[in-house]
Write a protein that holds these residues in place. Structure first.
Motif, PDB file in Angstrom:
ATOM      1  N   TYR A 177      -7.034  -7.480   7.921  1.00 22.18           N
ATOM      2  CA  TYR A 177      -6.426  -8.786   8.051  1.00 22.18           C
ATOM      3  C   TYR A 177      -5.203  -9.106   7.271  1.00 22.18           C
ATOM      4  N   ALA A 232      -5.046 -11.367  14.559  1.00 24.42           N
ATOM      5  CA  ALA A 232      -5.175 -12.552  15.244  1.00 24.42           C
ATOM      6  C   ALA A 232      -5.991 -12.388  16.823  1.00 24.42           C
ATOM      7  N   TRP A 278      -7.851  -9.701  17.631  1.00 28.33           N
ATOM      8  CA  TRP A 278      -9.818  -9.956  17.109  1.00 28.33           C
ATOM      9  C   TRP A 278     -10.396 -10.802  17.857  1.00 28.33           C
ATOM     10  N   ARG A 279      -9.805 -12.133  18.718  1.00 31.09           N
ATOM     11  CA  ARG A 279     -10.449 -13.143  18.564  1.00 31.09           C
ATOM     12  C   ARG A 279     -10.572 -12.806  20.409  1.00 31.09           C
ATOM     13  N   THR A 317     -11.338 -10.823   4.594  1.00 26.26           N
ATOM     14  CA  THR A 317     -10.315  -9.680   4.484  1.00 26.26           C
ATOM     15  C   THR A 317     -10.017  -9.333   2.903  1.00 26.26           C
ATOM     16  N   THR A 326     -10.894 -17.664   9.435  1.00 34.14           N
ATOM     17  CA  THR A 326     -11.572 -17.609  10.391  1.00 34.14           C
ATOM     18  C   THR A 326      -9.710 -16.993  11.231  1.00 34.14           C
ATOM     19  N   LEU A 327      -9.962 -16.851  12.553  1.00 34.53           N
ATOM     20  CA  LEU A 327      -8.681 -16.572  13.066  1.00 34.53           C
ATOM     21  C   LEU A 327      -8.060 -17.313  13.888  1.00 34.53           C
TER      22      LEU A 327
END
Length: 1022
Positions: free
Chosen positions: A90, A144, A147-148, A157, A172-173
């Motif tokens: 990521y 992001a 992913w969320r 990552t 975090t995302l």
């Protein structure tokens, strides 16, 4: 559509200036009436979750909504900790890889021995511990968002490039500033067996990669203990600074995982293994590693197998993996293996996870693998993976059980920030309602579907069937239209609009005559169960029962055709009335019994009693020692690390391939043991592996314990790269004279190394290459040398004598008859071909009398295969020595049994039939040197690994299993919906193969017919 609401983290970095009016809201929320999973094993019904400033402040049942908090009612909804993925790239830059192949780029890189990276970094471009994901990271909002949407709130990552890849960052995302989302800048270190973007040729094999990892770890230790005073190495600085971080090592298959564990044991290190999904192939060995795994959920699709020619191209292993891959996690859970899950690059992740749950994986373990375990592996379980006071407010809100049905993820909260994935319905309107239309009553409104997406139907008085209704809801507003008179097609419909509240609808509309009417519906109760569907014959149709492990085939060992459902076990047995070729002074014994107990030869004689042993009738058959192949390249994943002149540091035992079908094929020809040699791409090759062909055992158990060490040397055309043309312009040597100098230089350096080792101290750096060369000089490791021309054979013997050791074996040695007297005086053995000649220029003087002439001169002579196909007929190759040179039958048999064992220093254990030796035996149907002789039974240490009758049964079982799987595959899309198979022939490794690895992973590499002639492309360039 995903949208970001206007909440922010109040504790945003104060070092940033504010331009305008600051938003100082602290994100204070109370989520009430929800089913909350505070962790993977704790569910609280009707709970309240309170978050403030991006952290959980309270969670539990019966909590009051704090003053000042915004209340969000989640009645009927579920709350889970957000998922965590530990294996992503990521927001990392993608490695630069070369575009396509060109001879110019290949020629430029084939002899690039040192890294082109500028600066005081490691000599090898693929060793990159200095790479710091924290410094490379910048939020990628597009990634992001994806992913969320899958329910993830945090990921680890790293830049996925190289063998040693540097550190990973736990982030975090959330959107926002980079410095707000980095939870742990240096959270982990990363390793793989992939060179990535490196343009250096070394390493070009699996064994070379393992050696590079070993040497780098040793160098880092030396550097930390004082070596850093001798040179500056930024890569080793970075390695030592981060060596205590959790380490993640990528495995491409279960065999990689076992090698990773082996390296971990050597260095007292723990690796978290990023697995591949085939761990169920060797569950006992995987469990024994004690390692934690990060596992993908990628399942193969069905092949198109309706065409029988297409079906022939799909191996049994591929079919079985297609069927069993989804059971991997359940088997690991049952075995007690700790694992996390990764969804990276897998759009079918949730679909496959639900399939794995149907296959037996518990929901509890699935949730643990997505939340607690990844947090715990990163030593962040006090901040992530659960919803407890003080932890990050990372959670998802779902419509129901996360792992069942068509569950929806409505919202994903990351660090207290709210991300709406789907509009969350506020009302659950499903049920039966008493409905009035104007002055008329007796109607029923049936509401089904899902919350937020209801479906409507009306039941009229006196009508057993439902009237279809076209309905739409927007928030609490509802519109309905329907035709109450089913006979009047095209008539004006009744059209209603109104609003919905808990258990109630109301509003106005127009009936079929255009009159304005009021309408209302009041909740009566739950919907009746749907009627059972009928099949074409009018009978109740039954739902298909989901597949389970009990509906499937079994795991076999090895996981290829002719594998065993259970690993063979040793049995005490008495072989009666056989013609026994002892290879001892007793010679050939007629009508003799041999008793095997505890894997050893217990007695030899006539009229022996069984004593509880299994009796085997040997009448009319011949019993010999098992055949020993002194020079083999079967059961290897790679054969050459030819990128350097000296690769003494590599170990063939690192690439032993227990799944190679050639093990079984050669058992069918009476082979019980073999030396697996490095190839002949360079003067000094790698360290040999000595194995017994225990079909079904894992790689480590094939190795013969307690053996002397061996190493491969090579002379001639291959090592000076005669056939490379301009591609060979860089690597030394390029002449036969240069080959000699490589050996002299290597042993001179080894002498200097020995002196430095004796002094010890900070100046001594352990060098795996020189360690092996020193072992040769100290007679702890023995040389098997690829050779052809007499001048070079003489040369190497003189070099060895100069450094006070002896060449153990000259292999190939096709001009051995010219120097046999000198070999005998030197003490070298000869392992030759029976009658190969003229397949390249330096073999022009080969003659079929070579073995006999060396034998007459007193040389210990073996006949080897160097070929997967020939090894199945080594008994016939030995027989050629009888024809060419008049060698006796007993001495000829010794050339593939006892003499080969002598060259491997194993003659005290194998090679003859003698009391106390290993029961490695072959029962033949006729004289073993006859072309008509077949192996009836091949026995290793008292275990029957090949039985001709069982082989017939196995053939039938393979055919039956293939038929079952083809039928099943066709029902799952194999007629037209699957992918078309490609022809994948197993690559048989030879001395001069430079292609690195055979990495077909056995899911397309093996063939299912063991004794069928194989169309092998043989160039015989050895």
């Amino acid at each position: 559509m995903l949208m970001l609401l206007c909440t922010t983290i109040a504790q945003a970095q104060v070092t940033y200036p504010v331009n305008g009016v600051a938003d100082n809201r602290e994100g204070y929320y109370a989520f009430t009436n929800a089913t909350v999973y505070t962790d993977y094993q704790t569910k609280v019904e009707g709970a309240t979750l309170v978050i403030r400033n991006g952290k959980v402040t309270a969670v539990g049942k019966g909590l009051k909504v704090p003053k000042g908090a915004t209340e969000i009612d989640l009645k009927g909804k579920y709350v889970y900790p957000s998922m965590i993925d530990l294996y992503t790239g990521y927001a990392m830059p993608k490695p630069k890889r070369s575009r396509g192949f060109s001879f110019a780029s290949f020629a430029a890189s084939i002899d690039q021995f040192i890294s082109k990276k500028k600066g005081a970094y490691n000599w090898n471009q693929t060793v990159l511990p200095e790479v710091n994901a924290e410094q490379l990271f910048t939020i990628d909002q597009k990634q992001a968002k994806k992913w969320r949407k899958m329910g993830f709130g945090a990921v680890l990552t790293h830049k996925q490039d190289g063998v040693m890849r540097g550190t990973g960052a736990l982030v975090t995302l959330a959107n926002g500033r980079d410095n707000e989302v980095i939870l742990k800048g240096q959270a982990s270190t990363h390793y793989s067996f992939s060179k990535g973007s490196s343009t250096q040729p070394y390493p070009n094999s699996m064994m070379g990669t393992v050696a590079l990892v070993r040497q780098t770890m040793l160098d880092a230790d030396w550097y930390a203990k004082g070596g850093g005073k001798k040179e500056k190495n930024l890569s080793l600085d970075a390695f030592n600074a981060t060596k205590k971080l959790p380490a993640i090592f990528e495995a491409r298959n279960w065999q990689d995982a076992l090698i990773i564990h082996k390296v971990a044991k050597e260095f007292g290190k723990e690796f978290i293994i990023r697995g591949s999904g085939d761990e169920y192939h060797r569950m006992d060995e995987i469990k024994a590693t004690g390692a934690s795994f990060i596992l993908p959920l990628r399942f193969p699709k069905a092949f198109k197998v309706e065409d029988p020619l297409d079906a022939e191209m799909v191996s049994l292993a591929q079919m079985k993996h297609w069927e069993l891959a989804a059971t991997n996690l359940a088997r690991l859970e049952k075995a007690g293996v700790n694992f996390a899950l990764t969804a990276a690059g897998n759009p079918a992740f949730w679909k496959n996870l639900k399939k794995a749950i149907k296959m037996g994986l518990s929901e509890k373990t699935a949730l643990k693998a997505l939340t607690y375990t990844p947090a715990q592996l990163m030593k962040m379980d006090n901040q992530l993976g659960s919803l407890k006071k003080g932890m990050h407010a990372n959670f998802i809100i779902t419509s129901g059980n996360l792992f069942k049905g068509k569950n929806s993820i409505y919202e994903n909260w990351v660090q207290g920030k709210r991300y709406v994935l789907k509009t969350m319905p506020t009302l659950d309107l499903r049920g039966v309602y008493a409905m009035t239309l104007g002055t008329k009553s007796g109607y029923e409104l049936h509401v089904s579907g899902k919350p937020g997406s209801p479906k409507f139907a009306i039941k009229q008085p006196g009508d057993s069937s439902n009237t279809k209704v076209k309905g739409k809801m927007s928030g609490s507003l509802v519109t309905l239209s329907f035709n109450l008179d089913k006979k009047k097609k095209g008539a004006l419909k009744t059209r209603l609009s109104g609003w919905a509240a808990k258990k109630k609808f109301a509003g106005t509309g127009e009936d079929a005559e255009g009159k304005t009417i009021a309408w209302a519906a009041t909740y009566k109760g739950k919907l009746p169960p749907p009627p059972q569907k009928k099949d074409k014959k009018g009978k109740d149709s039954k739902k298909k029962t989901p597949a389970t492990q009990s509906d499937m085939g079994e795991v076999i060992y090895p996981f290829v055709a002719f594998g065993n459902k259970e690993k063979p076990k040793a049995t005490d047995m008495l072989i009666k009335n056989a013609t026994v070729w002892t290879n001892e002074k007793d010679g050939i014994l007629e009508n003799t019994d041999v008793l095997i107990k505890n894997g050893k030869i217990a007695k030899i004689g006539k009229n022996l009693s069984a004593g509880g042993a299994k009796v085997v009738d040997g009448k009319g058959k011949h019993l010999t020692p098992g055949i020993v192949d002194e020079h083999s390249h079967i059961a290897l994943r790679s054969v050459n690390e030819g990128s350097q002149s000296n690769s003494a540091e590599v170990r063939m035992e690192d690439v032993v391939d227990s799944e190679d079908i050639n093990i079984y094929r050669q058992l069918s020809g009476g082979v019980t043991a073999a030396q697996l040699l490095h190839g002949s791409a360079n003067p000094v090759g790698g360290q040999s592996a000595l194995i017994k062909l225990k079909w079904g055992e894992a790689p480590e158990k094939l190795l013969i314990p307690g053996t002397d060490g061996y190493i491969k040397f090579a002379l001639g055309e291959n090592v000076k790269r005669s056939r490379y043309g301009f591609l060979a312009r860089g690597r030394y040597p390029q002449t036969r004279m240069g080959v000699e100098q490589v050996f002299v230089d290597a042993f001179t350096r080894a002498k200097e190394y020995k002196a430095a080792k004796a002094k010890g101290g900070a100046n001594f750096r352990k060098d795996l290459e020189l360690e092996a060369m020193l072992e040769v000089m100290e007679k702890k490791r023995f040389v098997s040398c690829h050779s052809y021309v007499q001048s070079e054979i003489n040369m190497l013997m003189k070099v060895a004598e100069r450094f006070n050791f002896r060449i153990n074996t000259f292999t190939h040695i096709l001009e051995g008859y010219k120097v046999a007297d000198k070999m005998a005086k030197h003490g070298a053995g000869g392992s030759t071909f029976s009658d190969w000649w003229a397949y390249k220029y330096e073999v022009k003087d080969a003659i079929p009398y070579n073995a006999a002439l060396m034998h007459q001169a007193g040389v210990v002579v073996a006949i080897n295969s160097d070929d997967a196909e020939m090894a199945r007929r080594l008994n016939q190759e030995a027989a050629k020595a009888v024809k060419y040179g008049g060698v006796s039958q007993e001495e000829a048999l010794k050339m593939v049994t006892l003499n080969a064992a002598k060259l491997l220093h194993l003659d005290k254990r194998i090679g003859s039939i003698k009391t106390g030796k290993d029961a490695d035996l072959v029962l033949w149907t006729a004289n073993p040197l006859s072309i008509y002789a077949k192996a009836d039974k091949t026995i290793i240490e008292g275990t029957v690994y090949y039985d001709a009758k069982q082989d017939e049964q196995k053939r039938a079982e393979v055919k039956k299993e293939r038929t079952r799987l083809i039928k099943k595959m066709m029902s799952k899309g194999g007629k037209g919906g699957g992918k078309r198979p490609r022809m994948r022939r197993q690559r048989l490794l030879h001395c001069d193969d430079l292609g690195g690895e055979r990495i077909l992973w056995h899911l397309g590499g093996e063939q299912d017919k063991v004794n069928t002639e194989q169309a092998t492309e043989h160039n015989h360039r050895r």
